[in-house]
Enzyme design. Structure first.
Site, short mmCIF file in Angstrom:
data_model
loop_
_atom_site.label_atom_id
_atom_site.label_comp_id
_atom_site.label_asym_id
_atom_site.label_seq_id
_atom_site.Cartn_x
_atom_site.Cartn_y
_atom_site.Cartn_z
N ASP A 56 4.65 -2.45 4.09
CA ASP A 56 4.84 -3.11 5.38
C ASP A 56 4.62 -4.61 5.25
O ASP A 56 5.38 -5.42 5.80
CB ASP A 56 3.88 -2.51 6.40
CG ASP A 56 3.94 -3.20 7.75
OD1 ASP A 56 5.02 -3.19 8.37
OD2 ASP A 56 2.92 -3.76 8.18
N GLU A 128 9.08 1.71 3.68
CA GLU A 128 7.98 0.78 3.37
C GLU A 128 7.26 1.19 2.09
O GLU A 128 6.89 0.32 1.28
CB GLU A 128 7.01 0.74 4.54
CG GLU A 128 7.62 0.10 5.78
CD GLU A 128 6.73 0.20 7.01
OE1 GLU A 128 7.02 -0.50 8.01
OE2 GLU A 128 5.75 0.98 7.00
#
Length: 242
Positions: A56, A128
């Site tokens: 992320d 991610e």
């Protein structure tokens, strides 16, 4: 999302990932972990949760870097709006589907039937996590081809498409200090068949702005656009969509 017996492994999986992301990860175990949901963690294998946390941040950094270069005249507020949309759960889930990563996810059979938000979140998590796996294996430059392949065209689309003012204002206000815009009807005039609404919008710490329209929604949009333009988030020529 596939079951255990239907997924490629080892060199075959690495080659599939190379086709998706443009980088050949050397550590096969790292790829496996990035694709493994916690529903199979009880079998003694690692899952993607820690990788997702790292990915992320890596995604945000690289997309922010791309935005700075692509939009040199954009304000901080405009860049924040673009960044939020590009790294959102929705965008990542779309990329999981588009790239084929969804087919490689390793999860218990019950997850294959997931729909809606839960399915979207799993797909976004895997994107991610895979970014983190590539980063750990090849650094930021290893991740860039993946970002350029799937995120650049989304930057282009956001450049061309007009924004909806209320949504844009809410995204900006939340990014700025966690606040939510408040709308107030100041006046309703005119006959029932042709009314005119005047609405003000306020965000903590800023002077309110107002707008008018033939419906409450249109007046709210006008007020939101006025605030975005005044604060330099939108250029003056941006218009909201109905």
């Amino acid at each position: 999302m596939n079951g255990r017996g239907k997924r490629p492994t080892g060199a075959v999986l690495a080659e599939r990932l190379f086709g998706i992301a443009g980088y050949r990860v050397r550590d096969a175990a790292l790829i496996e972990r990035a694709l493994t949901h916690s529903s199979v963690r009880g079998r003694g294998e690692g899952d993607y949760e820690r990788l997702e946390f790292l990915g992320d941040r890596v995604l945000g950094l690289l997309v922010a870097d791309c935005l700075l270069k692509r939009f040199p005249a954009a304000t901080e507020g405009e860049l924040a709006l673009r960044l939020n949309a590009l790294v959102s759960r929705e965008a990542c889930a779309e990329i999981a589907e588009e790239s084929g990563l969804t087919e490689l996810i390793r999860a218990d059979i019950g997850l294959k039937a997931l729909q809606g938000r839960k399915a979207r979140n799993v797909r976004a998590d895997v994107v991610e996590a895979m970014i983190a796996a590539i980063y750990l294996d090849g650094g930021l430059e290893g991740v860039r081809p993946f970002i350029e392949k799937y995120w650049t065209k989304r930057m282009n689309a956001r450049e061309e498409a007009p924004r909806e003012a209320k949504t844009a204002l809410q995204e900006w206000a939340v990014t700025r200090d966690g606040a939510v815009p408040a709308y107030t009807i100041e006046e309703r005039s005119g006959p029932d068949h042709d009314p005119l609404f005047t609405v003000s919008v306020s965000v903590p710490g800023l002077e309110p702005t107002s707008g008018q329209g033939g419906s409450r929604r249109k007046a709210e949009q006008a007020a939101a656009e006025a605030l975005l333009v005044r604060e330099g988030v939108w250029p003056a020529q941006v218009k909201e969509t109905a």
